[in-house]
Every structure is written in C-alpha cells, then in structure tokens.
Design an enzyme around this catalytic site. Structure first.
Site, PDB file in Angstrom:
ATOM      1  N   ARG A 286     -20.449  41.724  15.964  1.00  0.00           N
ATOM      2  CA  ARG A 286     -20.298  40.614  15.012  1.00  0.00           C
ATOM      3  C   ARG A 286     -19.987  41.123  13.607  1.00  0.00           C
ATOM      4  O   ARG A 286     -19.362  40.439  12.816  1.00  0.00           O
ATOM      5  CB  ARG A 286     -21.571  39.756  14.975  1.00  0.00           C
ATOM      6  CG  ARG A 286     -21.803  38.954  16.247  1.00  0.00           C
ATOM      7  CD  ARG A 286     -22.839  37.854  16.060  1.00  0.00           C
ATOM      8  NE  ARG A 286     -24.170  38.348  15.798  1.00  0.00           N
ATOM      9  CZ  ARG A 286     -25.038  38.712  16.748  1.00  0.00           C
ATOM     10  NH1 ARG A 286     -24.690  38.627  18.025  1.00  0.00           N
ATOM     11  NH2 ARG A 286     -26.233  39.146  16.423  1.00  0.00           N
TER      12      ARG A 286
ATOM     13  N   TYR B 274     -49.929  17.866  11.451  1.00  0.00           N
ATOM     14  CA  TYR B 274     -51.059  17.255  12.164  1.00  0.00           C
ATOM     15  C   TYR B 274     -50.722  15.877  12.691  1.00  0.00           C
ATOM     16  O   TYR B 274     -50.163  15.039  11.988  1.00  0.00           O
ATOM     17  CB  TYR B 274     -52.284  17.133  11.246  1.00  0.00           C
ATOM     18  CG  TYR B 274     -53.284  16.117  11.775  1.00  0.00           C
ATOM     19  CD1 TYR B 274     -53.976  16.377  12.963  1.00  0.00           C
ATOM     20  CD2 TYR B 274     -53.485  14.883  11.152  1.00  0.00           C
ATOM     21  CE1 TYR B 274     -54.845  15.435  13.500  1.00  0.00           C
ATOM     22  CE2 TYR B 274     -54.355  13.941  11.679  1.00  0.00           C
ATOM     23  CZ  TYR B 274     -55.036  14.215  12.853  1.00  0.00           C
ATOM     24  OH  TYR B 274     -55.877  13.292  13.395  1.00  0.00           O
TER      25      TYR B 274
ATOM     26  N   ALA C 130     -40.865  43.074  23.241  1.00  0.00           N
ATOM     27  CA  ALA C 130     -39.448  42.729  23.208  1.00  0.00           C
ATOM     28  C   ALA C 130     -38.972  42.328  21.807  1.00  0.00           C
ATOM     29  O   ALA C 130     -37.863  42.684  21.399  1.00  0.00           O
ATOM     30  CB  ALA C 130     -39.182  41.596  24.199  1.00  0.00           C
TER      31      ALA C 130
ATOM     32  N   CYS D  43     -39.194  40.422  30.658  1.00  0.00           N
ATOM     33  CA  CYS D  43     -40.449  39.692  30.466  1.00  0.00           C
ATOM     34  C   CYS D  43     -40.605  38.555  31.475  1.00  0.00           C
ATOM     35  O   CYS D  43     -41.707  38.051  31.696  1.00  0.00           O
ATOM     36  CB  CYS D  43     -40.511  39.121  29.043  1.00  0.00           C
ATOM     37  SG  CYS D  43     -40.127  40.357  27.803  1.00  0.00           S
TER      38      CYS D  43
ATOM     39  N   VAL E 104     -26.748  58.466  31.099  1.00  0.00           N
ATOM     40  CA  VAL E 104     -26.469  59.542  30.142  1.00  0.00           C
ATOM     41  C   VAL E 104     -27.379  60.718  30.501  1.00  0.00           C
ATOM     42  O   VAL E 104     -28.596  60.579  30.614  1.00  0.00           O
ATOM     43  CB  VAL E 104     -26.703  59.071  28.690  1.00  0.00           C
ATOM     44  CG1 VAL E 104     -26.533  60.234  27.719  1.00  0.00           C
ATOM     45  CG2 VAL E 104     -25.724  57.948  28.339  1.00  0.00           C
TER      46      VAL E 104
ATOM     47  N   ASP F  75     -38.982  50.518  22.685  1.00  0.00           N
ATOM     48  CA  ASP F  75     -40.185  51.135  23.268  1.00  0.00           C
ATOM     49  C   ASP F  75     -40.237  52.651  23.102  1.00  0.00           C
ATOM     50  O   ASP F  75     -41.315  53.243  23.165  1.00  0.00           O
ATOM     51  CB  ASP F  75     -40.228  50.868  24.785  1.00  0.00           C
ATOM     52  CG  ASP F  75     -40.593  49.438  25.121  1.00  0.00           C
ATOM     53  OD1 ASP F  75     -40.669  48.617  24.196  1.00  0.00           O
ATOM     54  OD2 ASP F  75     -40.778  49.145  26.319  1.00  0.00           O
TER      55      ASP F  75
HETATM   56  C1  FAD Z   1     -42.660  43.019  33.661  1.00  0.00           C
HETATM   57  C2  FAD Z   1     -42.551  43.082  32.169  1.00  0.00           C
HETATM   58  C3  FAD Z   1     -42.971  42.010  31.401  1.00  0.00           C
HETATM   59  C4  FAD Z   1     -42.889  42.085  30.008  1.00  0.00           C
HETATM   60  N1  FAD Z   1     -43.287  41.012  29.281  1.00  0.00           N
HETATM   61  C5  FAD Z   1     -43.182  41.048  27.937  1.00  0.00           C
HETATM   62  C6  FAD Z   1     -43.527  39.909  27.165  1.00  0.00           C
HETATM   63  O1  FAD Z   1     -43.931  38.876  27.699  1.00  0.00           O
HETATM   64  N2  FAD Z   1     -43.388  40.007  25.818  1.00  0.00           N
HETATM   65  C7  FAD Z   1     -42.928  41.141  25.196  1.00  0.00           C
HETATM   66  O2  FAD Z   1     -42.805  41.157  23.963  1.00  0.00           O
HETATM   67  N3  FAD Z   1     -42.572  42.225  25.913  1.00  0.00           N
HETATM   68  C8  FAD Z   1     -42.689  42.208  27.252  1.00  0.00           C
HETATM   69  N4  FAD Z   1     -42.299  43.297  27.994  1.00  0.00           N
HETATM   70  C9  FAD Z   1     -41.856  44.516  27.274  1.00  0.00           C
HETATM   71  C10 FAD Z   1     -40.385  44.414  26.877  1.00  0.00           C
HETATM   72  O3  FAD Z   1     -39.605  44.091  27.991  1.00  0.00           O
HETATM   73  C11 FAD Z   1     -39.968  45.740  26.281  1.00  0.00           C
HETATM   74  O4  FAD Z   1     -40.767  46.024  25.174  1.00  0.00           O
HETATM   75  C12 FAD Z   1     -38.508  45.745  25.843  1.00  0.00           C
HETATM   76  O5  FAD Z   1     -37.664  45.476  26.914  1.00  0.00           O
HETATM   77  C13 FAD Z   1     -38.158  47.103  25.230  1.00  0.00           C
HETATM   78  O6  FAD Z   1     -36.795  47.154  24.927  1.00  0.00           O
HETATM   79  P1  FAD Z   1     -36.023  48.551  24.930  1.00  0.00           P
HETATM   80  O7  FAD Z   1     -34.620  48.269  24.572  1.00  0.00           O
HETATM   81  O8  FAD Z   1     -36.775  49.532  24.147  1.00  0.00           O
HETATM   82  O9  FAD Z   1     -36.139  49.034  26.432  1.00  0.00           O
HETATM   83  P2  FAD Z   1     -35.665  48.311  27.759  1.00  0.00           P
HETATM   84  O10 FAD Z   1     -35.448  46.883  27.537  1.00  0.00           O
HETATM   85  O11 FAD Z   1     -36.625  48.729  28.815  1.00  0.00           O
HETATM   86  O12 FAD Z   1     -34.265  48.982  28.049  1.00  0.00           O
HETATM   87  C14 FAD Z   1     -34.150  50.353  28.260  1.00  0.00           C
HETATM   88  C15 FAD Z   1     -32.997  50.589  29.228  1.00  0.00           C
HETATM   89  O13 FAD Z   1     -32.522  51.911  29.053  1.00  0.00           O
HETATM   90  C16 FAD Z   1     -32.066  52.367  30.304  1.00  0.00           C
HETATM   91  N5  FAD Z   1     -31.984  53.827  30.270  1.00  0.00           N
HETATM   92  C17 FAD Z   1     -32.992  54.712  30.116  1.00  0.00           C
HETATM   93  N6  FAD Z   1     -32.534  55.971  30.127  1.00  0.00           N
HETATM   94  C18 FAD Z   1     -31.181  55.897  30.289  1.00  0.00           C
HETATM   95  C19 FAD Z   1     -30.152  56.856  30.389  1.00  0.00           C
HETATM   96  N7  FAD Z   1     -30.408  58.161  30.317  1.00  0.00           N
HETATM   97  N8  FAD Z   1     -28.882  56.428  30.557  1.00  0.00           N
HETATM   98  C20 FAD Z   1     -28.613  55.097  30.626  1.00  0.00           C
HETATM   99  N9  FAD Z   1     -29.560  54.141  30.551  1.00  0.00           N
HETATM  100  C21 FAD Z   1     -30.826  54.536  30.374  1.00  0.00           C
HETATM  101  C22 FAD Z   1     -33.130  51.866  31.261  1.00  0.00           C
HETATM  102  O14 FAD Z   1     -32.637  51.810  32.581  1.00  0.00           O
HETATM  103  C23 FAD Z   1     -33.434  50.478  30.688  1.00  0.00           C
HETATM  104  O15 FAD Z   1     -32.726  49.457  31.341  1.00  0.00           O
HETATM  105  C24 FAD Z   1     -42.370  43.250  29.384  1.00  0.00           C
HETATM  106  C25 FAD Z   1     -41.928  44.334  30.164  1.00  0.00           C
HETATM  107  C26 FAD Z   1     -42.011  44.253  31.541  1.00  0.00           C
HETATM  108  C27 FAD Z   1     -41.528  45.418  32.370  1.00  0.00           C
END
Ligand code: FAD
Length: 556
Positions: free
Chosen positions: A21, A426, A301, A42, A81, A283
């Site tokens: 964007r 309220y 998230a 999530c 990667v 994360d």
């Molecule tokens: C079941 C579940 C429920 C959740 N519920 C909540 C909620 O209700 N509220 C909330 O705030 N958070 C929740 N979370 C946490 C939230 O999903 C994460 O904090 C968020 O997705 C983190 O984002 P991210 O981009 O850091 O990692 P992610 O969204 O996990 O994305 C990381 C991606 O990087 C990819 N990756 C890693 N290494 C490589 C590589 N070498 N090459 C290519 N790709 C790679 C992985 O495959 C993955 O898909 C939940 C998580 C889970 C698993």
C-alpha cells in the site's frame, strides 16, 4: 527495492500488504514453509470437530492467488528459507514441492517466522495419537483422528489459553477432557487467586484438572494410551500437547543476528534487528514491555500485526515506532470469559514494583436486568501515584469490554482518578450508571486516601488471634443465604444491625470484617472508621476465599 519476507501469517502477511500500500514499485516476495499464508491460527480451536467452523478454507484470509491479484505480492507457499547470507544480502530457499534449492537477493529482509509448539523429550511423544494444535494441517489431523478412532477421552497437557480453548471445543463434542498442568494454576499470565475461579468453573463443568503434575511418558496400551504422571497414570484415547512455544529463530542465530538467552531476536523500536537491513516482528522477537520497560516476548496476534505494519512503514522510509507490548489477552471457556492486560501481581512482585492491588466484584449490567453475573476484577496499581499497571477479569458477560477500557487507559497512562472520570456508555443491558471501571477507580482512590484499609485472605492466618482482634461477618440475610459459607472465628453482625451494636465492640482491638464480595465489608468499614474503630475489610469477600479452596482434582 526488493523486499523478502520470511513467514506468511500474522506479522509477515500484514507487513507485505502494508508495504504494497505504501510502495507500488517494490518487489515483494513472501516465503512460507507451510501450505497456507494469511490464515487465522487463533480460530483453530473452533475448527476442531468442525463444530463451529465447518471448513478450513473459512480460516484463510488471503490465498497466494489473491496476494498476486490484489496486492501484486509473490507469496510462495511450501517454500522454506534455509539460510540468510548477510554479506551477499541473499537467502537460500528450498521449494518443498520439488526439493529444488535456489537463492533470492534482497535490499531489505523481514523475519516473521513465529514460534513452534514445544514438544518435551519424553518417551512416546512421537506416537500416532499425540498432537499439537498450531496450524491448519495439525487441526486436520486431529479432526481425522477423532473421527476415525471415535475418540471419547482426551488428555490435554497444558492449561494455558490454547489448552483451555481446545478443552471447551472437544468437551462440546462429548469428549471427556483431562487437563494436566505442571504449574499450580491454569492460565499462566494471570495470578493464582484469579485462576482458581476458572479452575472451579471448569471443574464444575466436568473437566478433570490435575495441577502441579507433569507428563513423564506416554505408552501405547490396548485401550489407547497410558499417560504417565509423576506418581499416577491416566488412560486416554488421544493426547494434545499444549505446553508453550519456542521462537523459530534458527535462521537469525545462524546469520549472526543478536538473539537473547531464550532465543528471541532482539529488535529496536523500529522493529530492526542488529542488522539495519533486516527487520523482525511477531512471536520470534524480543521487544520492550510497554509498562515496565523490561525486555519482553509475548505470543499474541495483535502485537505481531502492529509490528508488521511498523516494520513495513520503516522499510518504506516512513519513521514508525513500536511503543512496546502490554500483554492484553482474552479467552472464552464455555460461558466464562477471562481477560487480562498489563502487569500481574506476580510480575509486579518479581520486578520489585511499588504496587498495591484491589479485588472488585461488579455486575456487568443493571442489577434488575437479567443475566448479569458478577465479574471478579483484580487491579494492580502503582503506589502512591495510583497509575494503573494491570488487570485480570474473570466473569461472563462484559468482561472483554472492561478489560479493553482498562487496556486503553493503561496505554494512555491513566491513574485511578482518571478511571473515576471516564464517561462510559450505559443502558441497563450493557452496564451500570457507575460502570465497573469507575468503581475500580473509586476503590483505589479510597485506599490511596486512607478511607479504606484492605487485607487479603491469604494473610488472615498472620492476623492477631481472637483475643487481640475482632472478626465480624457483616453479611445480611440475603447474602448469607446465597453463599451459606461460614468462616470459623467470625461473629455474625449483619450490616443492618451494625450501628446498633457498635457500643458492644472494644475500640482498642483491631477489627476485621468480611462479606460475600467485599462490598458490604466496605460499607461496614465506612461506618466503623467514622466511629473511631481500626477496621480492615477482607478483600474479595468469602466467595473469593471459597474459590481459593478448590484444588481442581474432580471426578472424571
Ligand atoms: C491455536 C492457536 C490459537 C491462538 N489464539 C490466539 C488468540 O486468540 N489471540 C492472540 O492474540 N493470539 C493467539 N494465538 C497466537 C497468534 O496466532 C500468534 O501470536 C501470531 O500468529 C504470531 O504471528 P507471527 O507472524 O509472529 O507468527 P505466525 O503467525 O506463527 O507465522 C509464522 C510463519 O512463519 C513460517 N516459517 C517459519 N520458519 C520459516 C522458514 N524458515 N521459511 C518459511 N516460512 C517459515 C511458519 O510456517 C509460520 O506459518 C494463537 C495461536 C495458536 C497456534
């Protein structure tokens, strides 16, 4: 400019879309080792058993095809990667479909590789029937297993948010759930005195909860599996491991980027790593705690999303700063809602902060309007400033709203006095004219201005004995009949009769009062204080104490 993004879900996909964007000309390639980008992890607990979400495609926000068509972003799924060469400014990628390896150069690189679920190295961990719930393929495997094996019993190892959401969704399918949690309470970010209320509730819902015990081994037996604990074992049809996560930071470590002792990538407020051309979000990162200024890593998230946007801004040349993580979370377990933000009491103690706390029970809506079960609110505040540091709320309706109001207030540096001034929406179905958040402000103000003295149940044992102090239960008939809890050593003088009996009480002795939830105790304190008594109210009342007696081991 050529920008590579590693990881295509929360942080990565947000950064890619924002960058497009801001810059139509940039070449953007996003690598994702899994089969999906941009999906709602999530939502996975709600997809279990296809009960609430019937199709995994509904979890997908944007497919690679859409990324190309709408954003002109090359999103490569099943492309992992393998390494980063910072000198050459390039990455090595393996196409997992073909096994072919190739290189891609970058001007700027963004790492959003997230975390992986922790799998303890115990015997049996790799058996078919032991799962984690982290991505769509995990959820599909669990669904297939439940259907094919006609699963009736599950052990969920770990009583955090994902463990509890999974519990609800499997229990609603008619599966008997046992939670095994190593620590002494459920939901790590909240304090044990609040978590017991969740424990009591889920126990009443028929969930067996075993606290303070861990899985030592998993064995296949004729009737399914035997999950070995320290001194006992549980038979089950299936196991879901939900014991936390570890940052996926191997790429960063091998590339020589600065990571902390727990493996999280260190970032500055622009979401830049120790290499100015490499950013990291989500994360996998270490950021700052917004309230304490301490280094922090929280898997949520919302922060991943915000950080992705900030990194994209900076990559595009717009200076944008991340203010820090606050740790705001909410979860639903059956009809109960648990929400929290900011600093817990445990953390405040650990950091040696100057704090105090209050427990406030409050109805989420007008008392006469049906359906408003009281929320238990614990608020940690700084002394003597009254700045709000954190809150934890357990209840049913209206919990999320109060937590969000407090989260926003904390973000803006609010004190207790600011809470008293908030004018909140309220009408009877939604609140009370003096909202729960206003009440929190009033109670804290009363404490800071010495109008109210509180003690907690946990310190009652250390109070003077019955010869040196007076203990009064001030509950009226109505409240007494609701809880029917009688606490030894407390004389009953209902609030309505208190004024008439003050002359019988010894003013030289300290007085401790309690009621059901702290409210009548406060009213009694006001009466007695004005008459010159040294009176303290026991915070949270006996309903709170009763909860703390629940040890969780219930009949399966
Ligand atoms: C079941 C579940 C429920 C959740 N519920 C909540 C909620 O209700 N509220 C909330 O705030 N958070 C929740 N979370 C946490 C939230 O999903 C994460 O904090 C968020 O997705 C983190 O984002 P991210 O981009 O850091 O990692 P992610 O969204 O996990 O994305 C990381 C991606 O990087 C990819 N990756 C890693 N290494 C490589 C590589 N070498 N090459 C290519 N790709 C790679 C992985 O495959 C993955 O898909 C939940 C998580 C889970 C698993």
């Amino acid at each position: 400019m050529k920008v590579l993004i590693i990881g295509g879900v929360a942080g990565g996909a947000t950064a890619a879309a924002r960058l497009r964007r801001l810059d139509e000309k940039a070449e953007i390639i996003m690598f994702e080792k899994g089969p999906h980008v941009s999906y709602g992890a999530c939502g996975l607990p709600y997809f279990l058993g296809h009960r609430l979400i019937d199709d995994e495609n509904k979890l997908i926000v944007r497919t690679p095809e859409k990324f190309i068509k709408r954003n002109n972003i090359d999103a490569r799924v099943n492309n992992k990667v393998m390494s980063i060469d910072r000198d050459k400014k390039s990455v090595e990628v393996e196409d997992l479909n073909t096994g072919k390896k190739y290189h891609e150069s970058y001007d700027k690189l963004l790492i959003s590789t997230g975390s992986t679920p922790f799998r303890p190295k115990i015997s049996g961990i790799d058996l078919d029937g032991v799962f984690t719930l982290w991505d769509i393929p995990d959820a599909l495997k669990i669904n297939t297993y439940i259907k094919e094996k006609k699963v009736k019993r599950v052990v969920i190892v770990g009583g955090g948010a994902i463990g509890l959401e999974t519990t609800e969704n499997l229990a609603e399918l008619g599966i008997a759930v046992t939670i095994v949690e190593l620590s002494d309470h459920l939901i790590a970010p909240i304090d044990s005195d609040m978590a017991v209320q969740v424990l009591k509730y889920v126990s009443e819902k028929g969930i067996r909860v075993i606290l303070g015990d861990g899985v030592t081994a998993i064995e296949k037996i004729d009737a399914g599996f035997s999950v070995k604990l320290k001194e006992s074992a549980i038979e089950t049809d299936m196991i879901i491991m939900s014991v936390g996560a570890r940052p996926q930071s191997e790429l960063a470590k091998e590339a020589g980027l600065l990571v902390n002792e727990r493996g999280f990538i260190k970032t500055d407020r622009y979401m830049r790593t120790s290499d100015p051309d490499i950013y990291a979000v989500g994360d996998v990162t270490e950021v700052k705690n917004f309230i304490t200024g301490q280094p922090a890593s929280v898997a949520l998230a919302g922060p991943a999303n915000k950080q992705g946007r900030i990194a994209a801004d900076n990559i595009a040349g717009i200076t944008s700063r991340y203010g820090g993580i606050q740790g705001t979370g909410v979860l639903k377990i059956f009809d109960m809602t648990v929400a929290f933000t900011g600093v817990s009491e445990k953390e405040a103690t650990r950091l040696g902060l100057k704090y105090d706390k209050v427990l406030v029970y409050h109805s989420p809506n007008a008392g006469y309007y049906p359906g408003g079960l009281e929320m238990a609110m614990k608020i940690v505040f700084e002394v003597p400033s009254g700045r709000i540091l954190g809150t934890q709320i357990v209840g049913y309706k209206g919990v999320d709203k109060r937590c969000d109001v407090l989260a926003a207030s904390i973000r803006l540096g609010a004190t207790a006095h600011d809470l008293t001034e908030l004018e909140l929406a309220y009408s009877p179905p939604f609140g009370t004219p003096r909202d729960a958040v206003n009440t929190v402000g009033y109670v804290i103000e009363n404490i800071l201005t010495n109008k109210l003295k509180n003690v907690e149940w946990s310190s009652v044992e250390e109070l003077p004995g019955e010869e040196e102090a007076i203990f009064i239960d001030v509950r009226g008939e109505g409240d007494y009949s609701v809880s029917k809890i009688k606490i030894d050593g407390f004389e009953r003088i209902p609030l309505e009769e208190l004024r008439g009996k003050l002359s019988q009480l010894d003013k030289k002795k300290p007085i401790y009062v309690h009621c059901n939830n702290g409210k009548e105790g406060y009213f009694a304190s006001c009466i007695m204080k004005q008459e010159g008594f040294d009176v303290s109210n026991i915070d949270g009342g006996c309903l709170f104490r009763d909860c703390s007696l629940c040890d969780g081991e219930t009949k399966a």
